[in-house]
Motif scaffolding. Structure first.
Motif, PDB file in Angstrom:
ATOM      1  N   THR A  56       0.839  -1.208   0.000  1.00  0.00           N
ATOM      2  CA  THR A  56       0.000   0.000   0.000  1.00  0.00           C
ATOM      3  C   THR A  56       0.866   1.246   0.000  1.00  0.00           C
ATOM      4  O   THR A  56       1.776   1.389   0.814  1.00  0.00           O
ATOM      5  CB  THR A  56      -0.913   0.010   1.240  1.00  0.00           C
ATOM      6  OG1 THR A  56      -1.733  -1.152   1.225  1.00  0.00           O
ATOM      7  CG2 THR A  56      -1.794   1.248   1.225  1.00  0.00           C
ATOM      8  N   ALA A  89      -9.356   3.609  -6.552  1.00  0.00           N
ATOM      9  CA  ALA A  89      -8.200   4.390  -6.127  1.00  0.00           C
ATOM     10  C   ALA A  89      -8.667   5.672  -5.438  1.00  0.00           C
ATOM     11  O   ALA A  89      -9.628   6.307  -5.894  1.00  0.00           O
ATOM     12  CB  ALA A  89      -7.328   4.738  -7.330  1.00  0.00           C
ATOM     13  N   ASN A  97      -7.569   8.730  -5.348  1.00  0.00           N
ATOM     14  CA  ASN A  97      -7.588   9.979  -6.118  1.00  0.00           C
ATOM     15  C   ASN A  97      -8.819  10.056  -7.017  1.00  0.00           C
ATOM     16  O   ASN A  97      -9.433  11.117  -7.169  1.00  0.00           O
ATOM     17  CB  ASN A  97      -6.304  10.125  -6.940  1.00  0.00           C
ATOM     18  CG  ASN A  97      -6.228   9.145  -8.102  1.00  0.00           C
ATOM     19  OD1 ASN A  97      -6.528   7.959  -7.947  1.00  0.00           O
ATOM     20  ND2 ASN A  97      -5.813   9.633  -9.253  1.00  0.00           N
ATOM     21  N   ARG A  98      -9.223   8.931  -7.599  1.00  0.00           N
ATOM     22  CA  ARG A  98     -10.402   8.930  -8.475  1.00  0.00           C
ATOM     23  C   ARG A  98     -11.692   9.056  -7.665  1.00  0.00           C
ATOM     24  O   ARG A  98     -12.591   9.829  -8.027  1.00  0.00           O
ATOM     25  CB  ARG A  98     -10.439   7.635  -9.291  1.00  0.00           C
ATOM     26  CG  ARG A  98      -9.316   7.504 -10.307  1.00  0.00           C
ATOM     27  CD  ARG A  98      -9.425   6.186 -11.053  1.00  0.00           C
ATOM     28  NE  ARG A  98     -10.734   6.054 -11.705  1.00  0.00           N
ATOM     29  CZ  ARG A  98     -11.196   4.917 -12.212  1.00  0.00           C
ATOM     30  NH1 ARG A  98     -10.483   3.808 -12.114  1.00  0.00           N
ATOM     31  NH2 ARG A  98     -12.381   4.876 -12.794  1.00  0.00           N
ATOM     32  N   HIS A 116      -3.666   4.304   4.250  1.00  0.00           N
ATOM     33  CA  HIS A 116      -2.434   4.749   3.604  1.00  0.00           C
ATOM     34  C   HIS A 116      -1.498   5.471   4.566  1.00  0.00           C
ATOM     35  O   HIS A 116      -0.588   6.179   4.132  1.00  0.00           O
ATOM     36  CB  HIS A 116      -2.765   5.654   2.417  1.00  0.00           C
ATOM     37  CG  HIS A 116      -3.472   4.942   1.306  1.00  0.00           C
ATOM     38  ND1 HIS A 116      -2.815   4.265   0.304  1.00  0.00           N
ATOM     39  CD2 HIS A 116      -4.805   4.779   1.050  1.00  0.00           C
ATOM     40  CE1 HIS A 116      -3.699   3.726  -0.524  1.00  0.00           C
ATOM     41  NE2 HIS A 116      -4.916   4.021  -0.097  1.00  0.00           N
ATOM     42  N   ARG A 152      -2.805   6.828  -6.261  1.00  0.00           N
ATOM     43  CA  ARG A 152      -3.498   6.333  -7.456  1.00  0.00           C
ATOM     44  C   ARG A 152      -3.645   4.814  -7.450  1.00  0.00           C
ATOM     45  O   ARG A 152      -4.130   4.222  -8.419  1.00  0.00           O
ATOM     46  CB  ARG A 152      -2.731   6.773  -8.711  1.00  0.00           C
ATOM     47  CG  ARG A 152      -2.573   8.282  -8.832  1.00  0.00           C
ATOM     48  CD  ARG A 152      -1.651   8.661  -9.985  1.00  0.00           C
ATOM     49  NE  ARG A 152      -1.495  10.103 -10.064  1.00  0.00           N
ATOM     50  CZ  ARG A 152      -2.304  10.911 -10.752  1.00  0.00           C
ATOM     51  NH1 ARG A 152      -3.310  10.391 -11.443  1.00  0.00           N
ATOM     52  NH2 ARG A 152      -2.113  12.214 -10.761  1.00  0.00           N
ATOM     53  N   GLN A 153      -3.221   4.202  -6.368  1.00  0.00           N
ATOM     54  CA  GLN A 153      -3.245   2.745  -6.264  1.00  0.00           C
ATOM     55  C   GLN A 153      -4.649   2.244  -5.965  1.00  0.00           C
ATOM     56  O   GLN A 153      -5.310   2.712  -5.039  1.00  0.00           O
ATOM     57  CB  GLN A 153      -2.286   2.294  -5.167  1.00  0.00           C
ATOM     58  CG  GLN A 153      -2.232   0.782  -4.974  1.00  0.00           C
ATOM     59  CD  GLN A 153      -1.380   0.412  -3.770  1.00  0.00           C
ATOM     60  OE1 GLN A 153      -1.224   1.199  -2.848  1.00  0.00           O
ATOM     61  NE2 GLN A 153      -0.837  -0.791  -3.780  1.00  0.00           N
ATOM     62  N   ARG A 154      -5.090   1.275  -6.734  1.00  0.00           N
ATOM     63  CA  ARG A 154      -6.407   0.668  -6.508  1.00  0.00           C
ATOM     64  C   ARG A 154      -6.288  -0.414  -5.453  1.00  0.00           C
ATOM     65  O   ARG A 154      -5.395  -1.270  -5.527  1.00  0.00           O
ATOM     66  CB  ARG A 154      -6.942   0.072  -7.808  1.00  0.00           C
ATOM     67  CG  ARG A 154      -8.321  -0.541  -7.684  1.00  0.00           C
ATOM     68  CD  ARG A 154      -8.803  -1.030  -9.032  1.00  0.00           C
ATOM     69  NE  ARG A 154     -10.121  -1.648  -8.928  1.00  0.00           N
ATOM     70  CZ  ARG A 154     -10.803  -2.128  -9.976  1.00  0.00           C
ATOM     71  NH1 ARG A 154     -10.264  -2.080 -11.190  1.00  0.00           N
ATOM     72  NH2 ARG A 154     -11.985  -2.674  -9.793  1.00  0.00           N
TER      73      ARG A 154
END
Length: 388
Positions: free
Chosen positions: A2, A71, A73-74, A123, A184-186
């Motif tokens: 992560t 993610a 950010n999305r 995170h 940006r990690q899913r």
């Protein structure tokens, strides 16, 4: 592995959470102005906060579990953009129907505040997850406490429609920051989104302490919303007849609730959530009693609001710690279930504020809230097992 939040990422999430959740409350000091502008009864406009809470509850049910699938950010950027769109629609509303529909969208998108807490915990650096969640919780608390003050002051300065546009601009600024800075990690999930939703309600059957947390939390959030909405309506009408900015100043008394959050975490770790919740409810009940009998005296009302908000915020922090500790690997789903019912019961308190105020008057409404707090204290006292 992560990815960790960048430097300042936790603070950004706290700001996003605070400015987002504030939209559920910022319009409350302006309700009488909105009713006059749209030429509709105040009892109809009183449904606006209810619509916001209903939308928020829906967002917790359907959107909070997305933190396990999309993610950050999305997801955060999309919800903040939707929030800005809902606020713009509300600012242009020609009638009460459009305004209520807009606040359903606003409430659902404002649920990004809970997602921010989940992102901060997931995170955070190893061993600092609790601190990250606490910082975001502090941001949410600040947003709730200062929302009425900011909403009232901006309404007096710009009018209620432009006040909403200011909050829309803040949401867009948050969306831009989230798109740029958040990971940006899913997330890796072992189940589909549909399976995640299907597994939510069975959690209540499998976790008795979750049911107790829902009952106690719902009672004090019912009292919180009932008291605050009824207070706003009472102060706006004769013999008080206060302007929105003056009404918003009453929220400053609740800063004690924000100040006790760090202490609450330490007390919960040391003495357990059951003891903290009981003590907090008794403090909130004492504050409600002062409000019921001393609203005509600003110093007494300030002390009452300080105790009331401090008790509710402290109990909520301890209760959410208890919920998360039930199964840390499914904390998102557990929080989703808890918050859905928490806000559902709170929405009932918001919706009953005007009818109870008209029927029972201010003292009768405050005493109704007092009864809910005392029941919550009793339930907290008889908790199944302490969480340490």
């Amino acid at each position: 592995m992560t990815r960790l939040l960048p430097r300042g990422g936790t603070f950004l999430l706290a700001v996003i959470a605070g400015t987002a959740i504030a939209n559920n409350y910022a319009i409350q000091p302006a309700l009488t102005s909105v009713a006059a502008d749209l030429d509709v009864p105040l009892s109809l406009i009183d449904l606006v906060p209810t619509a916001a809470l209903t939308g928020c509850m829906t967002g917790f049910a359907l959107l909070l579990p997305l933190t396990d699938h999309l993610a950050p950010n999305r997801l955060v950027t999309a919800q903040l953009t939707a929030l800005a769109a809902g606020l713009a629609l509300a600012a242009a509303a020609p009638d009460a129907a459009v305004l209520l529909a807009a606040y359903l969208v606003i409430g659902a998108a404002a649920g990004v505040a809970a997602q921010a807490s989940s992102v901060a915990g997931r995170h955070a650096p190893p061993g600092r997850s609790g601190r990250g969640v606490a910082i975001v919780a502090a941001g949410m608390s600040a947003g709730i406490l200062l929302s009425r003050l900011a909403g009232g002051a901006l309404t007096d300065l710009l009018g209620w429609r432009r006040m909403l546009l200011v909050f829309a601009a803040l949401a867009l600024l948050g969306a831009l920051s989230a798109a740029t800075l958040l990971p940006r990690q899913r997330p890796h999930s072992g189940r589909s989104y549909r399976a995640t939703l299907a597994a939510l309600l069975p959690l209540l059957r499998h976790h008795p302490q979750l049911r107790r947390a829902v009952a106690t939390g719902g009672l004090w959030y019912f009292a919180f919303n009932l008291t605050w909405v009824a207070l706003v309506l009472t102060l706006a009408q004769p013999p008080h007849s206060l302007a929105p900015a003056a009404i918003g100043l009453y929220s400053l008394a609740g800063l004690l609730g924000f100040a006790v959050l760090p202490l609450t975490g330490r007390l919960t770790d040391r003495y357990g959530s059951q003891a903290v919740i009981t003590a907090a409810m008794l403090a909130a009940a004492a504050g409600t009693a002062l409000l019921a009998t001393g609203l005509d005296s600003p110093p007494v009302a300030a002390v009452g609001l300080a105790l009331f908000d401090a008790g509710c915020f402290a109990a909520q922090a301890a209760n959410q710690s208890r919920v998360i500790a039930l199964d840390p690997h499914r904390s998102g789903s557990l929080s989703s279930v808890y918050l859905v019912f928490y806000f559902a019961i709170g929405a009932v308190g918001t919706g009953l504020a005007a009818p109870l105020l008209n029927t029972l008057g201010w003292q009768g409404t405050a005493l109704t809230a007092l009864g809910a707090l005392l029941i919550a204290a009793a339930l907290g006292r008889t908790g199944i097992r302490q969480t340490r």
